[in-house]
Write a protein that holds these residues in place. Sequence first.
Motif, short mmCIF file in Angstrom:
data_model
loop_
_atom_site.label_atom_id
_atom_site.label_comp_id
_atom_site.label_asym_id
_atom_site.label_seq_id
_atom_site.Cartn_x
_atom_site.Cartn_y
_atom_site.Cartn_z
N SER B 254 0.96 -1.17 -0.17
CA SER B 254 0.01 0.12 0.02
C SER B 254 0.94 1.30 -0.01
N LYS B 255 1.97 1.27 0.71
CA LYS B 255 2.84 2.41 0.77
C LYS B 255 3.40 2.58 -0.57
N TYR B 258 0.88 4.05 -2.82
CA TYR B 258 0.87 5.74 -2.74
C TYR B 258 1.84 6.48 -3.33
N HIS B 259 3.19 5.88 -3.36
CA HIS B 259 4.24 6.58 -3.86
C HIS B 259 4.13 6.75 -5.25
N PRO B 262 -0.57 7.33 -6.51
CA PRO B 262 -1.30 8.01 -5.39
C PRO B 262 -3.03 7.69 -5.81
N LEU B 265 -4.31 4.46 -4.61
CA LEU B 265 -4.52 4.32 -3.11
C LEU B 265 -5.89 5.32 -2.78
N ALA B 266 -5.98 6.46 -3.35
CA ALA B 266 -6.84 7.21 -2.99
C ALA B 266 -8.49 6.64 -3.33
N SER B 274 -7.73 15.89 -0.45
CA SER B 274 -6.42 15.72 0.11
C SER B 274 -6.37 16.32 1.48
N LEU B 302 -5.50 6.09 7.28
CA LEU B 302 -4.66 6.08 6.40
C LEU B 302 -3.34 6.91 6.26
N VAL B 306 0.30 5.12 5.69
CA VAL B 306 1.50 5.80 4.83
C VAL B 306 2.54 6.64 5.22
N VAL B 314 -2.54 13.39 3.11
CA VAL B 314 -2.46 12.48 2.04
C VAL B 314 -2.88 12.73 1.02
#
Lengths: 64, 439
Positions: B254-255, B258-259, B262, B265-266, B274, B302, B306, B314
Motif C-alpha cells: 500500500s505504501k 501511494y508513492h 497515489p 490508493l485514494a 487531500s 490512512l 502511509v 495524504v
Amino acid sequence: MGSLIGFGFIYLGLLAVWLYVLDQKIRHGPDPVGPASRRDDGLLAAAARRADHTESLTGSEGSG
Amino acid sequence: MDVVLLSRLQFAFTIGFHYIFPLLTIGMGVVMVYLEVQHLRTGDPLFETAARFWTRIFALNFAIGVATGIVMEFQFGTNWAVYSRFVGDVFGSALAAEGIFAFFLESGFLALLVFGWDRISPRMHVFATLMVALGSVFSSIWIVVANSWQQTPAGHHIVPVMRDGQQLIIDGTPVLRAEIVDFWALVFNPSTVQRLVHVWIGAFILGTFFVMSISAWYLLKGRHVEFAKKSFSGALLFATIASLAALASGHFQSKNVYHWQPAKLAAFEGHYESGPAAMSLFGVPDDSTETVRFNIAIPGGLSFLVHEDFSYPVVGLDRFRPEDRPPVLVSFASYHIMIGLGMTFIGLTLVASFLLWRSRLFTSRWLLWIFVFAVGGALIANELGWVAAEVGRQPWSVYPPLAWTADGDLVTGHSGRVEYDETLGLRTRDAVSPSTVPR
C-alpha cells in the motif's frame, strides 16, 4: 461482443473439463503406497531402462 | 456497449479464469515439496501417498492453466493491437523470458514428477518436484514484471514507429512505441518486488486452502483419514505463515502504491479530499458527492499507514483531473473485500493451528466444514487483488510517471492539477485495436 461470447464458450468448456476431472480424482482418492514401491537406483538407471524399452513412462507399452 | 469496456470485460474474464491455475500450481508446489521431503526424511509411506495424490491434481491444474493461457494471448492481437504495438518490445522480452527460464523448466521436470514415481530414485523425484515448484514461481516472476511495468514503467524510452524509413503517422498523429534501454531497470521497476511477494503469498494461501479443502472433505466423510490429516497439517502450516505474511506484505504494498500511483490508493480508500485521511473499514463511495456513504473508519488510519503519522496529509482524488481518476467504487470494494478475506484467513488459520496443537482440530467438524468452503474465499481474495490492481490503474494501460517535491508533495501544473507527460503514458482507450473502435 462476438469474441466475448466465443471466448466465453471456450472458457466455460475448459471449466467444465476441469471440474469433471477434479471431481473424478477426488472421488477416486489417493492410492495407498507400500514401503518398497520405489526404485532407488537413480536417473541414469531409469534412462537406461527407457533405452532398453523395458518399461514405459506412460504405462502404455506393449502395443507393438 | 462501449468497445473499450467490452474489451476490458473480455480480458478481465479470460485472465480472471486463467489466473486461478498458476496460483494453484505455485501454492500446491510448496505443499508437494514439503510432503516429498517429509517422506524422504521420515520414510513414512503416507507422505508419499499424499504427494502422489496432489501431484495428479497439480498436473490437472497445470494442463488447464496452459490451455487457458494460450487462448488468452490471442486477445493481444484481436482486441489490444495498439497496446501490443506500444509495449511489444517490453512485453515480448518478459514473456519470452517466462517461456525460456520458467515454462521449459516446469514442463521438462513435470514429466519426471508425474511419470517418474516408480522409475527414478526418491531423491531425484524430490529434485524434480522442487524444479517444477521453482518453475511455477519463476513463471510468475516474469508475468509480474510485465504487469508491474504497466503500473510503474521504467528502463525504457519512447521512440517513433518507422515504416520504410519514414515515421509512421496515423490520422496526423505520430505512432510511438516503448523500447527497452535498461533491461534490469525494467525487471526491477519500482513495484515489481513488492507486487511479486504479494502475489506469491496470495498463491500460497490459495494453494494451501485448496489442499485443506479437499482434505477436510475426506476427514468429514471418514475417507482416507490418515492421508487427509497429513495433507491438512502440512498445508495449515504454510497457510498460517502465508496469511500472516500477507498482512505485512499488504502494508508495504500500500505504501508503495501511494508513492507511485497515489490516485489508485485514494480510490482504494475513497479518499476524495487531500488532507489527513481516515482508513475506511466499510462504506459505499459516491462520486457525485465525493463522499463515502455509511462510512465506518479509523480516524487518521490512512495517514498512519502511509506516513506513520495520524495527522499527516495524504494526496486525495481532488489532485487529479476527473478523467485521470480510476473508477472508485470497484477499486474501493475489491480492495476492502480482499482485506476482509485476508483478515478472515488469519483468524481461521490461527484457530485451526491452536486446535491442532491441542489435538482437537480433526474432531472440530464445524471448522472442517468452514475449510471445505474457505478455498472459495481464497480464490475470491486473489481475484479481487488483481481487480483492485488493474481497475486502480485505469484510465491508463501504461501508467505515466509522477513526480514528488522534496517536501513530499506531488508536482502540479499551472492549473493546480497533475501534469502528465502524455508521451510516456498510454490510456486504455487508446490501446484498443483501432479497427474495433467506431469512429
